[in-house]
Design a protein around this motif. Structure first.
Motif, PDB file in Angstrom:
ATOM      1  N   GLN A 351       0.842  -1.199   0.000  1.00  0.00           N
ATOM      2  CA  GLN A 351       0.000   0.000   0.000  1.00  0.00           C
ATOM      3  C   GLN A 351       0.879   1.252   0.000  1.00  0.00           C
ATOM      4  O   GLN A 351       2.094   1.183   0.118  1.00  0.00           O
ATOM      5  N   ASN A 352       0.225   2.397  -0.149  1.00  0.00           N
ATOM      6  CA  ASN A 352       0.912   3.700  -0.128  1.00  0.00           C
ATOM      7  C   ASN A 352       2.001   3.804  -1.196  1.00  0.00           C
ATOM      8  O   ASN A 352       3.076   4.376  -0.953  1.00  0.00           O
ATOM      9  N   GLU A 354       4.073   5.295  -4.044  1.00  0.00           N
ATOM     10  CA  GLU A 354       4.355   6.671  -4.460  1.00  0.00           C
ATOM     11  C   GLU A 354       5.438   6.673  -5.522  1.00  0.00           C
ATOM     12  O   GLU A 354       6.343   5.830  -5.512  1.00  0.00           O
ATOM     13  N   ASP A 371       4.679   0.464   0.870  1.00  0.00           N
ATOM     14  CA  ASP A 371       4.734  -0.155   2.195  1.00  0.00           C
ATOM     15  C   ASP A 371       4.036  -1.508   2.148  1.00  0.00           C
ATOM     16  O   ASP A 371       2.942  -1.624   1.600  1.00  0.00           O
ATOM     17  N   SER A 389       9.121  -0.893   4.128  1.00  0.00           N
ATOM     18  CA  SER A 389       8.901  -0.291   2.813  1.00  0.00           C
ATOM     19  C   SER A 389       9.841  -0.932   1.803  1.00  0.00           C
ATOM     20  O   SER A 389      10.900  -1.454   2.167  1.00  0.00           O
TER      21      SER A 389
END
Length: 490
Positions: A351-352, A354, A371, A389
């Protein structure tokens, strides 16, 4: 005049032009429901701040119900149950609205459920530890009604979540009163105004994806009977026959589940299941462990039907990958394509995500970072390499990857930040060179770098598209073996 049915998805109508795999909530047709159910085990497992608040509310409500049953307070039991076994109109889960129009839960059925809860020995005796387990003991309460009850208990927190989603995606909202949610502070039903998305006379409350499960993955008395109760009696009878065979010195007889089903020791009625649970708490303990672990990952778009739309986006992205030339001039396009595909491939365990993530006080950038979350092999992998991460670099190369390319990623890996990284490139010409780089860095510094070319990236997409999550994990295991043992297979 009958209102015309809408075949628009919530995301479409409110201008959120994103596929389901990028959305934090379960998308739905405005005039339909998604056959998924709120699940207290899923909520407890989630671990987010929202999940903690929801879990606390559910526990508070269940304790109030338990105390009312133990004290014989029928007035309080009715107050806690009456009108709460119907899904809030703002929520679109479970059975299709068109299929349930004019049906609802009648007073007679509701009264029977209240009476059953009032007289439940399982509740007073402590055999029920979670609100979800009511399904195993109380006639008339299926996964849908338990989901409806949970929705009513936590819909204030879900309304807060909806406001946050709308703020993030700039969705217009209006003040709407959310009636009768459970207030864990006052231990009473309460009402409050929230800013919600509205279409005509309908307001909407969104549900986080990780809060729901399919019916077969929730607490289900049929599944419990078939896979736990009957298995218990198979083992019990097998043990008895084995002992008899040993005493008589005769070959043992194999007991099958089909033979037990022909003459079961108990029926599949909830009263019998409830008595079984109270006599054999170790069996329900095994079931609880399975529920706490959770099911296999879920493709929400397939369940809702939105996959027909989302699949086209993935196929278009794969076509872009094939059409994008290698070389520095197309590096940004390649990075965008990899990012889109990774969002789809790993939506269940990363998730997350970027792009262009700044590090070292803005002195450097990582192409993509994400992550890890959830269970499964990726969690094991990240735990092994101390990685919360995963940094990822995209090299739009057909040619040789050299020290500079590997060092750029390796320099981002450390015991503090994590020792796992992904490197993406177009085509690998000499596999022995790749192995020399990744194996050497693993042997010297315990840094693990996985290299994905277009071929492997497409394989991951295909496996994710067919919901072959175990296949994805198998490929990652294979890549770990390649790094550790200095081998590379196509």
């Amino acid at each position: 005049m009958e209102e015309k049915k809408s075949f628009l998805w919530f995301s479409q109508y409110f201008g959120i032009h994103q596929p389901q795999y990028k959305l934090p909530f379960v998308d739905f047709l405005l005039d339909g429901d998604v056959p998924l159910y709120l699940d207290s085990y899923a909520i407890a497992k989630d671990g987010s701040e929202l999940a903690i608040l929801c879990h606390q509310a559910i526990v508070s409500y269940f304790q109030a119900l338990l105390e009312a049953v133990k004290s014989g307070n029928t007035i309080q039991i009715k107050n806690l149950i009456r009108g709460r076994l119907v899904e809030p109109k703002e929520i679109h889960l479970g059975v299709s609205k068109r299929a349930r129009e004019g049906v609802g839960l009648g007073r007679v059925q509701e009264g029977q459920i209240i009476q059953a809860i009032t007289k439940s020995n399982a509740l007073t005796g402590g055999a029920i530890l979670d609100i979800q387990e009511l399904e195993l003991h109380i006639d008339g309460l299926g996964p849908d009604k338990v989901s409806d009850l949970i929705a009513n208990v936590i819909k204030n927190h879900l309304a807060d979540f909806t406001q946050e989603v709308c703020d993030h995606y700039n969705v217009e909202t209006r003040p709407c009163v959310v009636n009768l949610f459970w207030d864990a502070d006052t231990l009473q039903w309460a009402s409050k105004s929230y800013d919600l998305p509205v279409k005509g006379r309908d307001s909407y409350i969104l549900i986080p994806k990780d809060f729901v499960r399919r019916e077969q993955d929730t607490v289900n008395h049929r599944h419990f009977y078939d896979h736990y109760v009957l298995d218990f009696y198979v083992r019990e009878k097998q043990t008895a026959l084995d002992s008899l065979a040993a005493a008589l010195k005769t070959p043992p007889t194999r007991v099958t589940k089909s033979s037990i089903k022909k003459d079961p020791p108990i029926s599949s009625k909830k009263t019998d299941i409830s008595n079984f649970i109270q006599k054999h708490p170790e069996v329900i303990g095994q079931y609880r462990q399975k529920l706490e672990q959770g099911p296999q990952p879920l493709d929400y778009a397939v369940v809702s039907g939105k996959a027909e739309i989302d699949d086209k986006l993935i196929q278009d992205t794969l076509k872009k990958l094939d059409k994008t030339p290698a070389g520095q001039n197309y590096a940004t396009q390649y990075q965008d394509i990899v990012f889109e595909l990774l969002t789809f491939i790993f939506d269940w365990c990363i998730q997350n995500l970027e792009k262009e993530y700044t590090v070292d006080q803005n002195r450097g950038r990582i192409d993509i970072i994400g992550d890890r979350y959830g269970e499964g092999f990726l969690k094991e992998l990240c735990d092994r390499f101390n990685a919360t991460s995963i940094p990822m670099e995209c090299k739009n190369y057909n040619g040789k990857l050299g020290n500079n390319e590997f060092n750029q990623l390796a320099d981002r890996l450390s015991p503090e930040t994590g020792l796992l990284g992904f490197l993406f490139c177009r085509r690998i010409k000499k596999r022995e060179d790749i192995i020399q780089h990744v194996s050497g860095r693993y042997m010297m510094h315990k840094k693990c770098i996985f290299v994905f070319d277009d071929q492997r990236l497409k394989s991951l997409v295909e496996m994710r598209h067919s919901q072959n999550y175990k296949g994805i994990e198998a490929l990652l295991r294979k890549m770990l073996r390649e790094v550790r043992y200095g081998s590379y297979e196509s």
